[in-house]
Design a protein around this motif. Structure first.
Motif, mmCIF file in Angstrom:
data_model
loop_
_atom_site.group_PDB
_atom_site.id
_atom_site.type_symbol
_atom_site.label_atom_id
_atom_site.label_comp_id
_atom_site.label_asym_id
_atom_site.label_seq_id
_atom_site.Cartn_x
_atom_site.Cartn_y
_atom_site.Cartn_z
ATOM 1 N N LYS A 214 83.123 31.856 61.463
ATOM 2 C CA LYS A 214 82.197 31.913 62.812
ATOM 3 C C LYS A 214 83.275 31.904 63.948
ATOM 4 O O LYS A 214 82.944 31.406 65.208
ATOM 5 C CB LYS A 214 81.570 30.479 62.865
ATOM 6 C CG LYS A 214 80.797 29.922 61.786
ATOM 7 C CD LYS A 214 79.498 30.990 61.561
ATOM 8 C CE LYS A 214 78.573 30.596 60.384
ATOM 9 N NZ LYS A 214 77.430 31.238 60.588
ATOM 10 N N LEU A 215 84.388 32.681 63.792
ATOM 11 C CA LEU A 215 85.203 32.799 65.135
ATOM 12 C C LEU A 215 84.592 33.542 66.206
ATOM 13 O O LEU A 215 85.091 33.668 67.231
ATOM 14 C CB LEU A 215 86.622 33.366 64.516
ATOM 15 C CG LEU A 215 87.719 32.567 63.841
ATOM 16 C CD1 LEU A 215 88.648 33.102 63.281
ATOM 17 C CD2 LEU A 215 87.811 31.270 64.682
ATOM 18 N N ASN A 216 83.705 34.452 65.631
ATOM 19 C CA ASN A 216 82.753 35.246 66.993
ATOM 20 C C ASN A 216 82.449 34.149 67.739
ATOM 21 O O ASN A 216 82.274 34.639 69.194
ATOM 22 C CB ASN A 216 81.413 35.955 66.077
ATOM 23 C CG ASN A 216 80.661 35.111 65.634
ATOM 24 O OD1 ASN A 216 81.181 33.977 64.913
ATOM 25 N ND2 ASN A 216 79.513 35.486 65.771
ATOM 26 N N ILE A 217 81.995 32.914 67.654
ATOM 27 C CA ILE A 217 81.812 31.987 68.806
ATOM 28 C C ILE A 217 82.789 31.659 69.545
ATOM 29 O O ILE A 217 82.374 31.699 70.760
ATOM 30 C CB ILE A 217 81.037 30.895 67.749
ATOM 31 C CG1 ILE A 217 79.590 30.908 66.933
ATOM 32 C CG2 ILE A 217 80.609 29.697 68.748
ATOM 33 C CD1 ILE A 217 79.439 29.847 66.223
ATOM 34 N N LEU A 218 83.878 31.314 68.931
ATOM 35 C CA LEU A 218 84.916 31.043 69.735
ATOM 36 C C LEU A 218 85.203 32.147 70.957
ATOM 37 O O LEU A 218 85.535 32.205 71.937
ATOM 38 C CB LEU A 218 86.058 30.838 68.823
ATOM 39 C CG LEU A 218 86.198 29.459 68.526
ATOM 40 C CD1 LEU A 218 87.554 29.280 67.572
ATOM 41 C CD2 LEU A 218 86.362 28.552 69.591
ATOM 42 N N LEU A 219 85.166 33.581 70.409
ATOM 43 C CA LEU A 219 85.486 34.718 70.995
ATOM 44 C C LEU A 219 84.510 34.921 72.155
ATOM 45 O O LEU A 219 84.548 35.180 73.351
ATOM 46 C CB LEU A 219 85.348 35.906 69.936
ATOM 47 C CG LEU A 219 85.709 37.422 70.830
ATOM 48 C CD1 LEU A 219 87.146 37.646 71.636
ATOM 49 C CD2 LEU A 219 85.575 38.398 69.854
ATOM 50 N N ALA A 220 83.190 34.630 71.862
ATOM 51 C CA ALA A 220 82.304 34.859 72.769
ATOM 52 C C ALA A 220 82.178 33.975 73.894
ATOM 53 O O ALA A 220 82.007 34.136 75.168
ATOM 54 C CB ALA A 220 80.816 34.903 72.022
ATOM 55 N N ILE A 221 82.579 32.587 73.628
ATOM 56 C CA ILE A 221 82.722 31.562 74.754
ATOM 57 C C ILE A 221 83.983 31.897 75.439
ATOM 58 O O ILE A 221 83.765 31.816 76.790
ATOM 59 C CB ILE A 221 82.983 30.245 73.832
ATOM 60 C CG1 ILE A 221 81.628 29.735 73.284
ATOM 61 C CG2 ILE A 221 83.415 29.124 74.832
ATOM 62 C CD1 ILE A 221 81.961 28.573 72.179
ATOM 63 N N ALA A 222 84.909 32.199 74.789
ATOM 64 C CA ALA A 222 86.247 32.579 75.911
ATOM 65 C C ALA A 222 85.925 33.677 76.552
ATOM 66 O O ALA A 222 86.239 33.645 77.696
ATOM 67 C CB ALA A 222 87.451 32.914 74.588
ATOM 68 N N VAL A 223 85.104 34.749 76.198
ATOM 69 C CA VAL A 223 84.834 35.901 76.980
ATOM 70 C C VAL A 223 83.999 35.513 78.178
ATOM 71 O O VAL A 223 84.133 35.687 79.277
ATOM 72 C CB VAL A 223 84.404 37.257 76.165
ATOM 73 C CG1 VAL A 223 83.659 37.976 76.926
ATOM 74 C CG2 VAL A 223 85.248 37.847 75.297
#
Length: 250
Positions: A214-223
């Motif tokens: 679920k690292l796409n969640i981390l990426l979305a939050i960072a962006v």
């Protein structure tokens, strides 16, 4: 004034009732979200006592929902902590916005404010008091909203935990939770910065969906955080430029 008498005076203040009343209309969405989160924690394999303890201590539905799939998939603990931290980074911004209102209170009370605060508490409070000047009405209104928000969340979350094993999966509570989250998210989109951040986060989450754990969640939050801060900085720079131009014309 003792703690008991101070709490009693706060509860009897007219702004306390107004804060509770303002949050009441939103409590049904909060309750739906809490119910889904309670069911999801137990369905994910967490024992009901631990799920109840997590609900009471963490009091952060989005972080709980984001962390549970990682826990059940045996993700590294650093990924779980990083995800929960990133999901809750918005509260750093909330606390900065609340500082002019509550900086005068002692640290223990500010920590308590931080624990009970929620997204919709922040939205309703800022609508009620747009000017960041200390006033005696702020605390009663804040606690009125908290009383409704915290009760709606914890009551429904604990109910979901208790009833998780008798709630059929076919009821589609997961989709109901998505709708509740979507409604709450839309209520937070108030200006260009939040709209751009939200849209960018959605696009990044979909584009990076194939990432593991679920690292796409981390990426979305960072962006989203980067976009939101960038837009806010640009708007502040334009505002300062307009102010300097107005002073120069004088």
């Amino acid at each position: 004034m003792s703690f008991v008498s101070s709490a009693r005076a706060t509860a009897l203040h007219p702004e306390f009732r107004r804060g509770a009343r303002d949050m009441l209309a939103l409590s049904f969405g909060i309750a739906a979200w809490g119910l889904v989160t309670g069911v999801a924690m137990v369905k994910s394999g967490l024992a009901p006592p631990l799920a109840a303890l997590m609900s009471l201590l963490v009091f952060a539905g989005s972080a709980q929902l984001a962390a549970m799939p990682l826990i059940t998939s045996d993700a590294p603990i650093w990924v779980v902590w990083a995800t929960a931290t990133c999901v809750n980074l918005r509260f750093v911004i909330f606390s900065a916005m609340w500082r002019p209102y509550f900086a005068r209170f002692p640290r223990w009370k500010r920590c308590l404010f931080g624990y009970v605060s929620g997204d919709l508490n922040y939205v309703m409070f800022m609508k009620r008091f747009p000017e960041p000047t200390p006033a005696p009405e702020h605390e009663p209104y804040f606690w009125g909203g908290v009383a409704t928000n915290w009760s709606a969340w914890q009551g429904s979350s604990l109910a979901g935990i208790a009833l998780a094993n008798v709630v059929p999966v076919a009821w589609g509570l997961g989709f109901a939770g998505v709708l509740a989250l979507l409604g709450i998210t839309c209520s937070l989109l108030q200006d260009r910065a939040t709209w751009l951040a939200g849209g960018t986060a959605a696009a990044a989450a979909v584009a990076a969906y194939a990432l593991p754990l679920k690292l796409n969640i981390l990426l979305a939050i960072a962006v989203a955080v980067a976009v939101g801060l960038g837009v806010e900085a640009a708007e502040q720079a334009r505002r300062r430029a307009r102010e300097r131009a107005a002073e120069a014309r004088r």
